[in-house]
Scaffold this motif. Structure first.
Motif, mmCIF file in Angstrom:
data_model
loop_
_atom_site.group_PDB
_atom_site.id
_atom_site.type_symbol
_atom_site.label_atom_id
_atom_site.label_comp_id
_atom_site.label_asym_id
_atom_site.label_seq_id
_atom_site.Cartn_x
_atom_site.Cartn_y
_atom_site.Cartn_z
ATOM 1 N N MET A 1 -14.642 4.701 15.349
ATOM 2 C CA MET A 1 -13.904 5.961 15.312
ATOM 3 C C MET A 1 -13.946 6.508 13.894
ATOM 4 O O MET A 1 -13.732 5.797 12.911
ATOM 5 C CB MET A 1 -12.453 5.740 15.761
ATOM 6 N N ASP A 2 -14.214 7.808 13.787
ATOM 7 C CA ASP A 2 -14.349 8.443 12.482
ATOM 8 C C ASP A 2 -13.010 9.019 12.051
ATOM 9 O O ASP A 2 -12.453 9.898 12.709
ATOM 10 C CB ASP A 2 -15.396 9.556 12.576
ATOM 11 N N HIS A 3 -12.436 8.498 10.939
ATOM 12 C CA HIS A 3 -11.162 8.995 10.420
ATOM 13 C C HIS A 3 -11.419 9.721 9.108
ATOM 14 O O HIS A 3 -12.318 9.370 8.350
ATOM 15 C CB HIS A 3 -10.179 7.845 10.164
ATOM 16 N N LYS A 4 -10.573 10.709 8.830
ATOM 17 C CA LYS A 4 -10.631 11.410 7.557
ATOM 18 C C LYS A 4 -9.252 11.323 6.908
ATOM 19 O O LYS A 4 -8.324 12.025 7.297
ATOM 20 C CB LYS A 4 -11.037 12.875 7.746
ATOM 21 N N PHE A 5 -9.112 10.409 5.953
ATOM 22 C CA PHE A 5 -7.856 10.249 5.231
ATOM 23 C C PHE A 5 -7.997 10.976 3.890
ATOM 24 O O PHE A 5 -8.782 10.538 3.027
ATOM 25 C CB PHE A 5 -7.548 8.769 5.003
ATOM 26 N N GLN A 6 -7.234 12.042 3.717
ATOM 27 C CA GLN A 6 -7.349 12.806 2.495
ATOM 28 C C GLN A 6 -6.041 13.554 2.227
ATOM 29 O O GLN A 6 -5.192 13.681 3.101
ATOM 30 C CB GLN A 6 -8.499 13.807 2.580
ATOM 31 N N ALA A 7 -5.889 14.000 1.007
ATOM 32 C CA ALA A 7 -4.682 14.735 0.626
ATOM 33 C C ALA A 7 -4.647 16.100 1.288
ATOM 34 O O ALA A 7 -5.680 16.740 1.499
ATOM 35 C CB ALA A 7 -4.631 14.896 -0.894
ATOM 36 N N SER A 8 -3.440 16.542 1.630
ATOM 37 C CA SER A 8 -3.263 17.892 2.152
ATOM 38 C C SER A 8 -3.432 18.902 1.023
ATOM 39 O O SER A 8 -3.439 18.540 -0.167
ATOM 40 C CB SER A 8 -1.854 18.047 2.746
ATOM 41 N N ARG A 9 -3.540 20.167 1.369
ATOM 42 C CA ARG A 9 -3.635 21.199 0.351
ATOM 43 C C ARG A 9 -2.391 21.207 -0.530
ATOM 44 O O ARG A 9 -2.466 21.447 -1.742
ATOM 45 C CB ARG A 9 -3.830 22.565 1.000
ATOM 46 N N GLN A 10 -1.232 20.910 0.086
ATOM 47 C CA GLN A 10 0.009 20.869 -0.675
ATOM 48 C C GLN A 10 -0.059 19.797 -1.759
ATOM 49 O O GLN A 10 0.276 20.037 -2.923
ATOM 50 C CB GLN A 10 1.188 20.590 0.254
ATOM 51 N N TRP A 11 -0.553 18.600 -1.383
ATOM 52 C CA TRP A 11 -0.609 17.518 -2.359
ATOM 53 C C TRP A 11 -1.778 17.654 -3.317
ATOM 54 O O TRP A 11 -1.724 17.170 -4.448
ATOM 55 C CB TRP A 11 -0.611 16.161 -1.663
ATOM 56 N N GLU A 12 -2.820 18.335 -2.929
ATOM 57 C CA GLU A 12 -3.877 18.638 -3.890
ATOM 58 C C GLU A 12 -3.325 19.505 -5.021
ATOM 59 O O GLU A 12 -3.617 19.288 -6.200
ATOM 60 C CB GLU A 12 -5.031 19.358 -3.196
ATOM 61 N N ARG A 13 -2.468 20.455 -4.668
ATOM 62 C CA ARG A 13 -1.856 21.323 -5.686
ATOM 63 C C ARG A 13 -0.906 20.520 -6.571
ATOM 64 O O ARG A 13 -0.874 20.713 -7.793
ATOM 65 C CB ARG A 13 -1.119 22.470 -4.993
ATOM 66 N N ILE A 14 -0.105 19.639 -5.962
ATOM 67 C CA ILE A 14 0.816 18.819 -6.749
ATOM 68 C C ILE A 14 0.053 17.952 -7.743
ATOM 69 O O ILE A 14 0.447 17.823 -8.909
ATOM 70 C CB ILE A 14 1.683 17.947 -5.807
ATOM 71 N N GLN A 15 -1.061 17.375 -7.308
ATOM 72 C CA GLN A 15 -1.850 16.529 -8.207
ATOM 73 C C GLN A 15 -2.518 17.342 -9.308
ATOM 74 O O GLN A 15 -2.673 16.863 -10.443
ATOM 75 C CB GLN A 15 -2.892 15.740 -7.415
ATOM 76 N N ASP A 16 -2.859 18.566 -9.005
ATOM 77 C CA ASP A 16 -3.472 19.411 -10.026
ATOM 78 C C ASP A 16 -2.472 19.800 -11.116
ATOM 79 O O ASP A 16 -2.835 19.914 -12.293
ATOM 80 C CB ASP A 16 -4.040 20.694 -9.391
ATOM 81 N N HIS A 17 -1.201 20.001 -10.716
ATOM 82 C CA HIS A 17 -0.210 20.525 -11.649
ATOM 83 C C HIS A 17 0.735 19.474 -12.230
ATOM 84 O O HIS A 17 1.141 19.583 -13.384
ATOM 85 C CB HIS A 17 0.619 21.620 -10.970
ATOM 86 N N TRP A 18 1.124 18.484 -11.441
ATOM 87 C CA TRP A 18 2.180 17.565 -11.866
ATOM 88 C C TRP A 18 1.763 16.086 -11.846
ATOM 89 O O TRP A 18 2.172 15.323 -12.699
ATOM 90 C CB TRP A 18 3.434 17.751 -11.008
ATOM 91 N N PHE A 19 0.981 15.693 -10.886
ATOM 92 C CA PHE A 19 0.539 14.294 -10.794
ATOM 93 C C PHE A 19 -0.900 14.189 -11.283
ATOM 94 O O PHE A 19 -1.813 13.838 -10.551
ATOM 95 C CB PHE A 19 0.668 13.793 -9.352
ATOM 96 N N THR A 20 -1.063 14.462 -12.565
ATOM 97 C CA THR A 20 -2.384 14.399 -13.165
ATOM 98 C C THR A 20 -2.724 12.944 -13.499
ATOM 99 O O THR A 20 -1.923 12.034 -13.264
ATOM 100 C CB THR A 20 -2.416 15.263 -14.436
ATOM 101 N N GLU A 21 -3.862 12.718 -14.066
ATOM 102 C CA GLU A 21 -4.338 11.354 -14.297
ATOM 103 C C GLU A 21 -3.438 10.566 -15.245
ATOM 104 O O GLU A 21 -3.416 9.326 -15.192
ATOM 105 C CB GLU A 21 -5.776 11.382 -14.834
ATOM 106 N N ASP A 22 -2.683 11.250 -16.107
ATOM 107 C CA ASP A 22 -1.804 10.549 -17.045
ATOM 108 C C ASP A 22 -0.372 10.400 -16.522
ATOM 109 O O ASP A 22 0.560 10.175 -17.289
ATOM 110 C CB ASP A 22 -1.792 11.269 -18.400
ATOM 111 N N VAL A 23 -0.188 10.494 -15.208
ATOM 112 C CA VAL A 23 1.146 10.468 -14.604
ATOM 113 C C VAL A 23 1.929 9.203 -14.938
ATOM 114 O O VAL A 23 3.162 9.225 -15.044
ATOM 115 C CB VAL A 23 1.035 10.640 -13.072
ATOM 116 N N ALA A 24 1.247 8.081 -15.136
ATOM 117 C CA ALA A 24 1.943 6.809 -15.366
ATOM 118 C C ALA A 24 1.912 6.341 -16.806
ATOM 119 O O ALA A 24 2.335 5.229 -17.113
ATOM 120 C CB ALA A 24 1.344 5.724 -14.464
#
Length: 301
Positions: A1-24
């Motif tokens: 079965m082919d699954h597509k696990f990926q971020a929603s558009r909402q979470w793509e925006r959150i990662q672009d603005h607030w959860f960037t690579e230096d989040v931790a």
């Protein structure tokens, strides 16, 4: 079965603005910044109405049958477009939740049937509205500053019928001196003596001692300095002026239950109208952490 696990558009925006690579990289304040506000908590600085509605809902769903009865007997509560939620089919706002608690506290100690009541500083009149809607009082005097009286008179004229409204007397503070001989079964003060000059509070307590049989008070147990609450939106001078007023000017952490409890004896003594008065009931004034309420009765000599 082919699954597509990926971020929603909402979470793509959150990662672009607030959860960037230096989040931790730095966790020092992450639970008080946008990282946590996107994960588990709404930003309190921008979600005040959301939190207020949640508080109203929580308090409203815990009302007793007696609380509900007082609210349902009080008509026209939505005048003025308050922030409301619906609980059990009824629109509820924080003002009238407080009013039903206030009147319920008074009812347990004072018979309001046929009572003559004086309220010092009635705001726009919510507690007067609820008392007049639930009890057949003989008379109700509102004592306040001129412009505030204009508001309470206009509001109560709209929400009460003619028979109840005609029992209310509106008295400006500078008209009080010639009226002292009159007697009242109960005086009320709700969150306004804390905003008066200490000598003015003393004068009102002397008036109560001279003319009243009972006194209900609801006010803060002390003062606080906490810029995180509102960012001092009214300015630093407003904070300095507020700290000068009221009978209780000690600073405390109003969100520390032990600090609040330690301030209660000072509250009970600070609002006692005179030596012949006994505090017959007191308790925290829900839902606020630092407001206390008490009923005093004058002892028979």
């Amino acid at each position: 079965m082919d699954h597509k696990f990926q971020a929603s558009r909402q979470w793509e925006r959150i990662q672009d603005h607030w959860f960037t690579e230096d989040v931790a990289v730095d966790l020092t304040n992450f639970r008080a910044d946008q990282r946590n506000y996107k994960l588990s908590l709404w930003d309190p600085a921008t979600n005040g109405v959301r939190y207020l509605k949640a508080l109203i809902y929580q308090v409203g769903m815990g009302l007793s049958p007696e609380d509900w009865a007082r609210i349902r007997r009080t008509p026209n509560r939505e005048l003025g477009d308050p922030t409301t939620v619906r609980c059990e089919g009824e629109p509820l706002c924080m003002d009238y939740l407080q009013a039903t608690f206030e009147v319920g506290f008074i009812e347990r100690e004072i018979d309001l049937a046929g009572a003559r009541i004086m309220e010092i500083g009635a705001g726009y009149g919510r507690t007067c509205h609820m008392i007049m809607s639930n009890h057949d009082v003989a008379a109700y005097r509102v004592v306040d500053l001129r412009n505030t009286l204009r508001l309470s008179r206009a509001y109560l004229r709209k929400v009460l019928d003619d028979e109840r409204f005609e029992k209310i007397e509106f008295v400006e503070v500078d008209e009080l001196d010639g009226r002292w001989p009159e007697r009242f079964d109960l005086c009320l003060n709700i969150h306004s003596m804390t905003e008066m000059r200490p000598e003015t509070v003393g004068a009102y307590l002397a008036l109560i001692d001279e003319t009243c049989a009972a006194f209900y008070v609801k006010n803060p147990v002390g003062k606080y300095i906490d810029k995180s609450m509102d960012g001092y939106v009214a300015g630093e001078e407003a904070v300095r002026v507020a700290l000068e007023n009221g009978p209780l000017r000690n600073l405390l952490d109003i969100h520390d239950s032990e600090a609040v409890r330690a301030a209660v004896p000072g509250f009970i003594e600070g609002y006692r109208p005179g030596a012949d008065w006994e505090c017959v009931a007191d308790g925290r004034a829900l839902p606020w952490s630092y407001l206390w309420e008490a009923v005093y009765k004058k002892r028979d000599r």
